[in-house]
Write an enzyme that holds these catalytic residues in place. Structure first.
Site, PDB file in Angstrom:
ATOM      1  N   SER A  47      63.874  73.596   4.571  1.00 29.51           N
ATOM      2  CA  SER A  47      64.316  72.726   3.476  1.00 29.51           C
ATOM      3  C   SER A  47      64.189  73.367   2.096  1.00 29.51           C
ATOM      4  O   SER A  47      64.825  72.922   1.155  1.00 29.51           O
ATOM      5  CB  SER A  47      63.548  71.406   3.499  1.00 29.51           C
ATOM      6  OG  SER A  47      62.203  71.611   3.148  1.00 29.51           O
ATOM      7  N   HIS A 104      58.340  70.610  -1.566  1.00 28.96           N
ATOM      8  CA  HIS A 104      59.632  70.384  -2.225  1.00 28.96           C
ATOM      9  C   HIS A 104      59.504  70.538  -3.735  1.00 28.96           C
ATOM     10  O   HIS A 104      58.405  70.511  -4.285  1.00 28.96           O
ATOM     11  CB  HIS A 104      60.192  69.005  -1.888  1.00 28.96           C
ATOM     12  CG  HIS A 104      60.833  68.946  -0.539  1.00 28.96           C
ATOM     13  ND1 HIS A 104      61.229  67.769   0.041  1.00 28.96           N
ATOM     14  CD2 HIS A 104      61.151  69.913   0.357  1.00 28.96           C
ATOM     15  CE1 HIS A 104      61.765  68.009   1.231  1.00 28.96           C
ATOM     16  NE2 HIS A 104      61.712  69.315   1.443  1.00 28.96           N
ATOM     17  N   ASP A 129      64.073  63.044  -1.979  1.00 26.43           N
ATOM     18  CA  ASP A 129      63.164  62.615  -0.913  1.00 26.43           C
ATOM     19  C   ASP A 129      62.887  61.119  -0.864  1.00 26.43           C
ATOM     20  O   ASP A 129      62.147  60.668   0.006  1.00 26.43           O
ATOM     21  CB  ASP A 129      61.822  63.347  -1.059  1.00 26.43           C
ATOM     22  CG  ASP A 129      61.953  64.839  -0.873  1.00 26.43           C
ATOM     23  OD1 ASP A 129      62.984  65.281  -0.337  1.00 26.43           O
ATOM     24  OD2 ASP A 129      61.021  65.564  -1.259  1.00 26.43           O
TER      25      ASP A 129
END
Length: 189
Positions: A47, A104, A129
């Site tokens: 990701s 992230h 998210d």
């Protein structure tokens, strides 16, 4: 093959315990200095590509200073005291219903009542998210969710832990190899 005396065996066990306890104390010292429960994490998914690859080892820092708004902190102050989380920083966070931390980038930041609220997104993901959050959470709270801010990384070094988790037989091969190495080492002496 020469048999180890009781003293030699005890010395080997004590040396092993010394190495293990030193590694543990080093890790705990790093945890204390960085104010992170887990100052080293491994990237487990794609990701965050191209910034980080699966298997990269990340080093975290969770010090959250409050600098005087009128004064810009020096580079030295940022190194010693850490720096606040900002848009573009890469954070590691955990959610109550997910045991594995997520790495992230911060894409939105909200300040309210002396608290920092964050929205994150993986570099390789199309949406932020928020969809992953439980219904009771609308944003990440710096105090409750953020485990640390990424301050450095070592490419692919974490693949070892991924392989050991994905292929448990490797753990036994590695332990057997270490045991065999210990026996061979003692035979040579």
């Amino acid at each position: 093959m020469q048999k180890l005396s009781f003293r030699q065996g005890l010395a080997q066990i004590l040396n092993l315990l010394l190495v293990l306890s030193s590694a543990y104390m080093g890790y705990k010292t790093l945890s204390f200095v960085t104010d992170c429960e887990s100052p080293v994490v491994v990237v487990l998914s794609e990701s965050m590509e191209p910034s980080f690859q699966r298997g990269d080892l990340l080093f975290l820092d969770n010090r959250n200073p409050s600098f005087d708004e009128a004064k810009v902190p020096s580079v030295f102050e940022k190194i010693i005291y850490g720096s606040p989380v900002g848009i573009g920083d890469i954070v590691v966070y955990s959610l109550p219903d997910r045991p594995i931390p997520i790495v992230h980038r911060v894409v939105k930041l909200y300040e309210s009542e002396n608290q920092t609220h964050l929205i994150t997104k993986g570099d390789n993901n199309k949406i932020d998210d928020v969809a992953m959050f439980p219904k009771s959470i609308n944003y990440l709270d710096r105090e409750n969710h953020i485990l640390g801010v990424v301050r450095g990384y070592f490419p692919y070094l974490g693949m070892i832990t991924i392989w050991l988790t994905d292929y448990p037989i490797l753990k036994y091969i590695m332990l057997g190899g270490l045991g065999l190495l210990t026996l061979i080492q003692k035979e040579e002496q």
